[in-house]
Motif scaffolding. Sequence first.
Motif, PDB file in Angstrom:
ATOM      1  N   ASP A 103       2.072   3.551  -5.003  1.00 17.79           N
ATOM      2  CA  ASP A 103       1.243   2.947  -3.885  1.00 17.79           C
ATOM      3  C   ASP A 103      -0.088   2.380  -4.199  1.00 17.79           C
ATOM      4  OD1 ASP A 103       0.377   5.352  -4.715  1.00 17.79           O
ATOM      5  OD2 ASP A 103       0.395   6.487  -2.762  1.00 17.79           O
ATOM      6  N   ARG A 128      -0.917  16.892  -4.307  1.00 20.01           N
ATOM      7  CA  ARG A 128      -2.120  16.208  -4.017  1.00 20.01           C
ATOM      8  C   ARG A 128      -3.165  17.347  -3.837  1.00 20.01           C
ATOM      9  NH1 ARG A 128      -1.312  10.827  -0.049  1.00 20.01           N
ATOM     10  NH2 ARG A 128       0.856  10.534  -0.560  1.00 20.01           N
ATOM     11  N   GLU A 171       0.919  -1.198   0.169  1.00 16.91           N
ATOM     12  CA  GLU A 171       0.012  -0.133  -0.043  1.00 16.91           C
ATOM     13  C   GLU A 171       0.920   1.327   0.003  1.00 16.91           C
ATOM     14  OE1 GLU A 171      -2.212   3.432   1.728  1.00 16.91           O
ATOM     15  OE2 GLU A 171      -0.240   2.266   2.539  1.00 16.91           O
ATOM     16  N   GLU A 172       2.048   1.225   0.852  1.00 14.77           N
ATOM     17  CA  GLU A 172       2.695   2.415   0.804  1.00 14.77           C
ATOM     18  C   GLU A 172       3.375   2.824  -0.449  1.00 14.77           C
ATOM     19  OE1 GLU A 172       2.341   4.271   3.297  1.00 14.77           O
ATOM     20  OE2 GLU A 172       2.307   3.200   5.164  1.00 14.77           O
ATOM     21  N   HIS A 187       3.811   8.605   9.601  1.00 13.27           N
ATOM     22  CA  HIS A 187       5.142   8.236   8.765  1.00 13.27           C
ATOM     23  C   HIS A 187       6.312   8.741   9.637  1.00 13.27           C
ATOM     24  CE1 HIS A 187       2.850   7.458   4.300  1.00 13.27           C
ATOM     25  NE2 HIS A 187       2.660   6.685   5.417  1.00 13.27           N
ATOM     26  N   ALA A 218      -4.347  11.200   3.044  1.00 14.10           N
ATOM     27  CA  ALA A 218      -3.469  10.147   2.765  1.00 14.10           C
ATOM     28  C   ALA A 218      -4.267   9.353   1.700  1.00 14.10           C
ATOM     29  CB  ALA A 218      -3.124   9.095   3.984  1.00 14.10           C
ATOM     30  N   GLY A 219      -3.305   8.553   0.998  1.00 16.42           N
ATOM     31  CA  GLY A 219      -3.985   7.454   0.330  1.00 16.42           C
ATOM     32  C   GLY A 219      -4.289   6.016   1.092  1.00 16.42           C
ATOM     33  N   TRP A 248       2.029  11.280  -8.566  1.00 15.34           N
ATOM     34  CA  TRP A 248       3.482  11.011  -8.017  1.00 15.34           C
ATOM     35  C   TRP A 248       4.392  11.099  -9.628  1.00 15.34           C
ATOM     36  CZ3 TRP A 248       4.193   6.329  -4.390  1.00 15.34           C
ATOM     37  CH2 TRP A 248       3.623   6.551  -2.984  1.00 15.34           C
TER      38      TRP A 248
END
Length: 426
Positions: free
Chosen positions: A153, A305, A145-146, A399, A373-374, A232
């Motif tokens: 991600d 974002r 996921e990260e 994080h 966050a995603g 990204w």
Amino acid sequence: MSCCERHGAAGPVAVDPALAGLRIRPERLLGRLEQLAAIGRTDEGACCRLALTDEDKAGRDLLVSWMRELGLEVRVDRIGNVFGLRRGTEDLSPVMSGSHIDTVRTGGRFDGNLGVIGALEAIETLNDAGVRTRRPLVVGVFTNEEGARFAPDMMGSLVYVGGLPLKEALDTVGIDGKRVGDELARIGYAGDAGLGLYRPHAFVELHIEQGPVLDIEGVRIGAVESLQGISWQEVTITGQSNHAGTTPMRLRHDAGYCAAAIGTKLREIARELGGDQVCTMGLVKLHPNLINVIAARATVTVDIRNTDEATLREAERRFAAFLEELAAAEGVKIETRRLARFEPVQFDDGIAHLVEHHAGRLGLSCRRMTSGAGHDAQMLARICPTAMIFVPSIGGISHNPAEDTRPEDLAAGTDVLLHTLLELAS
Ligand code: GLV
Ligand code: MN
Ligand code: MN
């Protein structure tokens, strides 16, 4: 159609009074969170379980053993997503809950882990109470996921919903030069279950907020109704190395200077666009990276974002125009590589409403909110009604090894998850 339309104007259906008092066991939840956090613990107290490393394998093995103890049927798919199924009284599409257990290098104990262990805890609570739901329940643990080792991600959930071809995901090369497919096989999680194994009736993900909103406002639960868009890219600048003492400023083609200018420009774009706009340069590599040598090459990563797609595009446009100007002015070559691009997501209003309803019923303050966050939930939202439950992050820190959430909030969020799942599966 929202799976929860039946709750619409009339409000949620009445909770079975016999089950309304059901609560998870906080000490069991916290115990499992600590056990998982011990895998990959660093000297600073961080959790370092980058995707598909030995630590990730050890975390997965522990989870699978817990799933088996709870009587779940465990299956692993071809991108390494792990699923634990608890059968319902009817053979219907399941209600799924879960998250991820990979971390960034400086991760905390709860990012992702809470969503997975919270879902297990909800199931164990139902097991203890002898409650069978009509629909099956599935705990999903999604690969990478990260995106901290392998971009993009949310890779496992993206592949699961058909948003990224399996072959492309398996061929992805990470920051250490290793290939996803090889690492997956090496740790023994290249499974054989088909992708999209279960088509969920609904998906609910419990997660720490990772931002400051709930903590500042003193609100216990976030009913997450949307998630911002993510862009990204990797930028590579090729200049010319030369002597730091003898090369006049006007004759330089300095990749290090360009990297610094990119960092400054990102801050400027965020300031100009204002509102929810955020921009980050998270990784910088210089070559040859020596004190008295002008850098010949720089690689940086750019994370942009926004909750609004049009503004996100405008930020990307301004950044691309800046790169062109910079390349011409400094006489360097600038190349970009897309690492991830996801549009903002609107979650299911009916499920967000259920979350609010159960939080209120449990005496917990709650607000609607968006996610900065995603999350895997943003991918699952492509195939089924989806929403998320947030609990506060102390000081909004994530994080970061200092990431923390009060034990009572971890438990409260898991109670809300339990009752939301119970209602969706009834
Ligand atoms: C995942 O944690 C992300 O939002 O980058
Ligand atoms: Mn997460
Ligand atoms: Mn994270």
